[in-house]
Design a protein around this motif. Structure first.
Motif, PDB file in Angstrom:
ATOM      1  N   LEU A 106       0.769  -1.165   0.301  1.00  0.00           N
ATOM      2  CA  LEU A 106      -0.229   0.127   0.343  1.00  0.00           C
ATOM      3  C   LEU A 106       0.560   1.204   0.147  1.00  0.00           C
ATOM      4  N   VAL A 107       2.227   0.998  -0.065  1.00  0.00           N
ATOM      5  CA  VAL A 107       3.116   2.033   0.055  1.00  0.00           C
ATOM      6  C   VAL A 107       3.209   2.979  -0.889  1.00  0.00           C
ATOM      7  N   TRP A 108       3.055   1.913  -2.249  1.00  0.00           N
ATOM      8  CA  TRP A 108       3.261   2.354  -3.594  1.00  0.00           C
ATOM      9  C   TRP A 108       2.015   2.166  -4.339  1.00  0.00           C
ATOM     10  N   LYS A 109       0.777   1.585  -3.836  1.00  0.00           N
ATOM     11  CA  LYS A 109      -0.412   0.918  -4.495  1.00  0.00           C
ATOM     12  C   LYS A 109      -1.087   1.862  -5.049  1.00  0.00           C
ATOM     13  N   GLY A 110      -1.572   2.073  -6.062  1.00  0.00           N
ATOM     14  CA  GLY A 110      -2.339   3.239  -6.457  1.00  0.00           C
ATOM     15  C   GLY A 110      -1.799   4.045  -6.875  1.00  0.00           C
ATOM     16  N   VAL A 111      -0.956   4.590  -6.155  1.00  0.00           N
ATOM     17  CA  VAL A 111       0.210   6.064  -6.425  1.00  0.00           C
ATOM     18  C   VAL A 111       0.226   6.332  -7.864  1.00  0.00           C
ATOM     19  N   THR A 112      -0.003   7.347  -8.473  1.00  0.00           N
ATOM     20  CA  THR A 112       0.097   7.968  -9.944  1.00  0.00           C
ATOM     21  C   THR A 112       1.259   9.018  -9.594  1.00  0.00           C
ATOM     22  N   ASP A 113       1.727   9.192  -9.006  1.00  0.00           N
ATOM     23  CA  ASP A 113       2.526  10.243  -9.323  1.00  0.00           C
ATOM     24  C   ASP A 113       3.933  10.094  -8.695  1.00  0.00           C
ATOM     25  N   GLY A 114       4.930  10.002  -8.731  1.00  0.00           N
ATOM     26  CA  GLY A 114       6.468   9.485  -8.917  1.00  0.00           C
ATOM     27  C   GLY A 114       7.369  10.659  -7.160  1.00  0.00           C
ATOM     28  N   ARG A 115       6.762  11.551  -7.545  1.00  0.00           N
ATOM     29  CA  ARG A 115       7.427  12.535  -6.206  1.00  0.00           C
ATOM     30  C   ARG A 115       6.582  12.248  -5.022  1.00  0.00           C
ATOM     31  N   GLU A 116       5.324  12.157  -5.310  1.00  0.00           N
ATOM     32  CA  GLU A 116       4.689  11.669  -4.385  1.00  0.00           C
ATOM     33  C   GLU A 116       5.073  10.148  -3.422  1.00  0.00           C
ATOM     34  N   LEU A 117       5.345   9.104  -4.681  1.00  0.00           N
ATOM     35  CA  LEU A 117       5.928   7.633  -4.164  1.00  0.00           C
ATOM     36  C   LEU A 117       7.576   8.289  -3.344  1.00  0.00           C
ATOM     37  N   GLN A 142      12.039  -2.767 -11.814  1.00  0.00           N
ATOM     38  CA  GLN A 142      11.605  -4.295 -11.821  1.00  0.00           C
ATOM     39  C   GLN A 142      10.548  -4.854 -11.501  1.00  0.00           C
ATOM     40  N   LEU A 143       9.726  -3.782 -10.955  1.00  0.00           N
ATOM     41  CA  LEU A 143       8.730  -4.846 -10.276  1.00  0.00           C
ATOM     42  C   LEU A 143       7.278  -3.846 -10.844  1.00  0.00           C
ATOM     43  N   GLY A 144       7.769  -3.338 -11.778  1.00  0.00           N
ATOM     44  CA  GLY A 144       6.061  -2.560 -12.466  1.00  0.00           C
ATOM     45  C   GLY A 144       5.393  -1.529 -12.258  1.00  0.00           C
ATOM     46  N   VAL A 145       6.173  -1.319 -10.738  1.00  0.00           N
ATOM     47  CA  VAL A 145       5.406  -0.273 -10.240  1.00  0.00           C
ATOM     48  C   VAL A 145       5.635   1.140 -10.925  1.00  0.00           C
ATOM     49  N   ARG A 146       4.943   1.680 -11.776  1.00  0.00           N
ATOM     50  CA  ARG A 146       5.665   2.496 -12.747  1.00  0.00           C
ATOM     51  C   ARG A 146       4.735   4.300 -12.973  1.00  0.00           C
ATOM     52  N   PRO A 147       4.218   4.602 -11.414  1.00  0.00           N
ATOM     53  CA  PRO A 147       3.540   6.222 -11.385  1.00  0.00           C
ATOM     54  C   PRO A 147       4.563   7.787 -12.842  1.00  0.00           C
ATOM     55  N   THR A 148       3.634   8.215 -13.224  1.00  0.00           N
ATOM     56  CA  THR A 148       4.523   9.723 -13.656  1.00  0.00           C
ATOM     57  C   THR A 148       4.976  10.055 -13.113  1.00  0.00           C
ATOM     58  N   GLY A 149       6.608  10.251 -13.978  1.00  0.00           N
ATOM     59  CA  GLY A 149       7.386  10.578 -13.692  1.00  0.00           C
ATOM     60  C   GLY A 149       8.566  10.365 -12.473  1.00  0.00           C
ATOM     61  N   TRP A 150       8.191   8.605 -12.594  1.00  0.00           N
ATOM     62  CA  TRP A 150       9.550   8.408 -11.753  1.00  0.00           C
ATOM     63  C   TRP A 150      10.432   8.133 -11.792  1.00  0.00           C
ATOM     64  N   ARG A 151      10.983   8.030 -13.067  1.00  0.00           N
ATOM     65  CA  ARG A 151      12.332   8.123 -13.804  1.00  0.00           C
ATOM     66  C   ARG A 151      13.086   9.607 -13.216  1.00  0.00           C
ATOM     67  N   GLU A 152      11.910  10.664 -13.075  1.00  0.00           N
ATOM     68  CA  GLU A 152      12.372  11.868 -12.903  1.00  0.00           C
ATOM     69  C   GLU A 152      12.735  11.782 -11.253  1.00  0.00           C
ATOM     70  N   ALA A 153      11.596  11.504 -10.545  1.00  0.00           N
ATOM     71  CA  ALA A 153      12.112  11.109  -9.006  1.00  0.00           C
ATOM     72  C   ALA A 153      13.089  10.175  -8.878  1.00  0.00           C
ATOM     73  N   ALA A 154      13.230   9.119  -9.404  1.00  0.00           N
ATOM     74  CA  ALA A 154      14.426   8.878  -8.873  1.00  0.00           C
ATOM     75  C   ALA A 154      16.197   9.159  -9.028  1.00  0.00           C
ATOM     76  N   GLY A 155      15.909  10.143  -9.594  1.00  0.00           N
ATOM     77  CA  GLY A 155      17.044  10.823  -9.941  1.00  0.00           C
ATOM     78  C   GLY A 155      18.343  10.070 -10.919  1.00  0.00           C
ATOM     79  N   SER A 156      19.410  10.547 -10.722  1.00  0.00           N
ATOM     80  CA  SER A 156      20.236   9.169 -11.536  1.00  0.00           C
ATOM     81  C   SER A 156      19.634   7.724 -11.712  1.00  0.00           C
ATOM     82  N   TYR A 157      19.472   7.323 -10.884  1.00  0.00           N
ATOM     83  CA  TYR A 157      19.167   5.340 -10.016  1.00  0.00           C
ATOM     84  C   TYR A 157      18.121   5.492 -11.614  1.00  0.00           C
ATOM     85  N   GLY A 158      17.017   6.254 -11.999  1.00  0.00           N
ATOM     86  CA  GLY A 158      15.873   5.817 -12.662  1.00  0.00           C
ATOM     87  C   GLY A 158      16.678   6.295 -14.224  1.00  0.00           C
TER      88      GLY A 158
END
Length: 210
Positions: A106-117, A142-158
């Protein structure tokens, strides 16, 4: 969540990580000051010692702290610092019980924004910004959880194929690349520290022998 990962490089440990959101979170929590595959094997070891095929946040949160620390300290120890990490694992589980009814997903389920996650992950005990960004990248890559902007929120790790963190480990070859990158980062940090110390020593040379 039921995916195939190769983080622990141990079939049973990886199977648990791929189907258990809590195991994945605990593995990420343990991933400091020990080899990555050792950290991600930890959840399987804890589950085995608790006599279970999965981790349960309610059960771990309610464990006697000394008994739980002893469980992680059994040889082979789950971590180089099993006592302090046992405390952190319990704090994480207690937080999940209080805020997510013990359901790590539930930490990530249904979250639609990378910054919120990212914010939610940073709120977890033991998760600073870097650890939260790495786990966010792991979720996305790897786990298929990709809210909008997740790569940007993850920084260089994304970044794709960056081989910067555990998020990029898919087997032994990528583990070698990630480990090499970490060594490069440590060497660069040491060099910068040495250079800074040299500059400081030059400025205050008269006090060096005091």
């Amino acid at each position: 969540m039921d995916v195939t990962v190769h983080l622990a490089l141990d079939p049973e440990a990886d199977a648990l990580l791929g189907r258990s959101p809590l195991a994945a979170l605990v593995g990420m929590l343990l991933d400091q000051q020990i080899p990555m595959e050792w950290a991600f094997k930890g959840p399987r070891t804890i589950a085995d010692r608790l006599g279970s095929d999965d981790l349960d946040a309610h059960g771990i949160a309610a464990q006697d702290p000394e008994a739980f620390a002893a469980l992680l300290s059994e040889k082979p120890a789950v971590h180089r610092y099993p006592g302090s990490m046992a405390q952190r694992v319990q704090q994480l589980c207690q937080y999940l019980v209080e805020h997510y009814d013990g359901n790590a997903e539930l930490v990530w389920k249904g979250v639609t924004d990378g910054r919120e996650l990212l914010r939610r992950l940073q709120d977890l005990p033991g998760f600073g910004q870097q650890k939260a960004q790495i786990f966010l990248a792991l979720l996305g890559k790897q786990l298929g959880v990709r809210p909008t902007g997740w790569r940007e929120a993850a920084g260089s790790y994304g970044e794709p194929d960056s081989f910067r963190s555990v998020a990029d480990i898919t087997g032994p070859e990528s583990l070698v690349k990630v480990r090499a990158h970490k060594q490069e980062m440590k060497a660069a940090a040491r060099a910068a520290k040495t250079a800074k110390a040299g500059q400081t020593g030059g400025k205050g040379g008269g006090k060096a022998g005091a």
